[in-house]
Design a protein around this motif. Structure first.
Motif, PDB file in Angstrom:
ATOM      1  N   MET A   1       0.880  -1.025   0.003  1.00 57.44           N
ATOM      2  CA  MET A   1       0.385  -0.214   0.126  1.00 57.44           C
ATOM      3  C   MET A   1       0.772   1.315   0.162  1.00 57.44           C
ATOM      4  O   MET A   1      -0.046   2.522  -0.048  1.00 57.44           O
ATOM      5  N   ASN A   2       2.311   1.337   0.837  1.00 58.86           N
ATOM      6  CA  ASN A   2       3.077   2.600   0.452  1.00 58.86           C
ATOM      7  C   ASN A   2       3.298   2.692  -1.721  1.00 58.86           C
ATOM      8  O   ASN A   2       3.742   3.617  -1.462  1.00 58.86           O
ATOM      9  N   ILE A   3       2.449   1.692  -1.927  1.00 60.08           N
ATOM     10  CA  ILE A   3       3.108   2.061  -3.705  1.00 60.08           C
ATOM     11  C   ILE A   3       1.546   1.975  -3.948  1.00 60.08           C
ATOM     12  O   ILE A   3       1.610   3.350  -5.552  1.00 60.08           O
ATOM     13  N   VAL A   4       0.759   1.978  -3.314  1.00 62.95           N
ATOM     14  CA  VAL A   4      -0.604   1.479  -4.116  1.00 62.95           C
ATOM     15  C   VAL A   4      -1.295   3.519  -3.677  1.00 62.95           C
ATOM     16  O   VAL A   4      -1.695   3.607  -4.777  1.00 62.95           O
ATOM     17  N   TRP A   5      -1.031   3.419  -2.653  1.00 61.43           N
ATOM     18  CA  TRP A   5      -1.827   4.898  -2.756  1.00 61.43           C
ATOM     19  C   TRP A   5      -1.375   6.124  -3.143  1.00 61.43           C
ATOM     20  O   TRP A   5      -2.258   6.969  -3.697  1.00 61.43           O
ATOM     21  N   PRO A   6       0.791   6.520  -3.196  1.00 57.18           N
ATOM     22  CA  PRO A   6       0.315   7.908  -4.537  1.00 57.18           C
ATOM     23  C   PRO A   6       0.259   6.935  -5.798  1.00 57.18           C
ATOM     24  O   PRO A   6      -0.327   7.909  -6.554  1.00 57.18           O
ATOM     25  N   ILE A   7      -0.107   5.972  -6.423  1.00 59.72           N
ATOM     26  CA  ILE A   7      -0.460   5.677  -7.456  1.00 59.72           C
ATOM     27  C   ILE A   7      -1.407   6.031  -7.503  1.00 59.72           C
ATOM     28  O   ILE A   7      -2.268   6.664  -8.821  1.00 59.72           O
ATOM     29  N   ASN A   8      -2.720   6.164  -6.939  1.00 57.01           N
ATOM     30  CA  ASN A   8      -3.796   6.129  -7.159  1.00 57.01           C
ATOM     31  C   ASN A   8      -4.019   7.653  -6.459  1.00 57.01           C
ATOM     32  O   ASN A   8      -5.033   8.403  -7.499  1.00 57.01           O
ATOM     33  N   GLY A   9      -2.971   8.879  -6.715  1.00 57.11           N
ATOM     34  CA  GLY A   9      -2.993   9.662  -5.947  1.00 57.11           C
ATOM     35  C   GLY A   9      -2.746  10.627  -7.662  1.00 57.11           C
ATOM     36  O   GLY A   9      -3.074  11.609  -8.097  1.00 57.11           O
ATOM     37  N   LEU A  10      -2.288   9.671  -8.171  1.00 55.00           N
ATOM     38  CA  LEU A  10      -1.707  10.468  -9.560  1.00 55.00           C
ATOM     39  C   LEU A  10      -3.078  10.628 -10.768  1.00 55.00           C
ATOM     40  O   LEU A  10      -2.985  11.134 -11.196  1.00 55.00           O
ATOM     41  N   TYR A  11      -3.959   9.153 -10.321  1.00 56.99           N
ATOM     42  CA  TYR A  11      -4.815   9.467 -11.642  1.00 56.99           C
ATOM     43  C   TYR A  11      -6.387   9.686 -10.807  1.00 56.99           C
ATOM     44  O   TYR A  11      -6.402  10.598 -11.081  1.00 56.99           O
ATOM     45  N   LEU A  12      -6.850   9.755  -9.431  1.00 59.31           N
ATOM     46  CA  LEU A  12      -7.216  10.564  -8.935  1.00 59.31           C
ATOM     47  C   LEU A  12      -7.249  12.212  -8.190  1.00 59.31           C
ATOM     48  O   LEU A  12      -8.557  12.596  -7.767  1.00 59.31           O
TER      49      LEU A  12
END
Length: 107
Positions: free
Chosen positions: A33-44
């Motif tokens: 989730m340390n990787i998933v949350w920033p990726i979510n920030g990119l597109y959301l």
């Protein structure tokens, strides 16, 4: 249209950076989730930040060991309560997926 695209990209990158900085300070329990949350920030974008703060960030527990009247409030959940909660969750999942499985089976 090109300007709107650049603005959206910049907002997404800034949102990912905000989440990434907070993840470094408050790492997630599940390392992925340390990787998933920033990726979510990119597109959301800002919605990704809001979702991270509401769902992804662990709440700080205030635990002093005593209530305002001086009595200790240490207690733990009994095995019975834990099993009951697990059965309730299982029942909710079954009720949600049963119609879906019936439709898939009828194909």
């Amino acid at each position: 249209m090109e300007t709107i695209s650049y603005i959206a990209i910049i907002i997404g990158i800034l949102s990912a950076i905000v989440i990434l900085l907070d993840v470094f300070i408050n790492p997630q329990q599940m390392k992925i989730m340390n990787i998933v949350w920033p990726i979510n920030g990119l597109y959301l974008g800002p919605f990704g930040i809001w979702a991270y703060w509401k769902i992804g960030r662990e709440k700080k527990k205030q635990h002093s060991g005593e209530t305002s009247n001086g009595k200790s409030h240490h207690h733990s959940e009994s095995k019975h309560e834990s099993k009951k909660r697990g059965k309730t969750l299982l029942a909710k999942c079954f009720c949600f997926y049963k119609p879906l499985l019936q439709r898939l089976h009828s194909w």
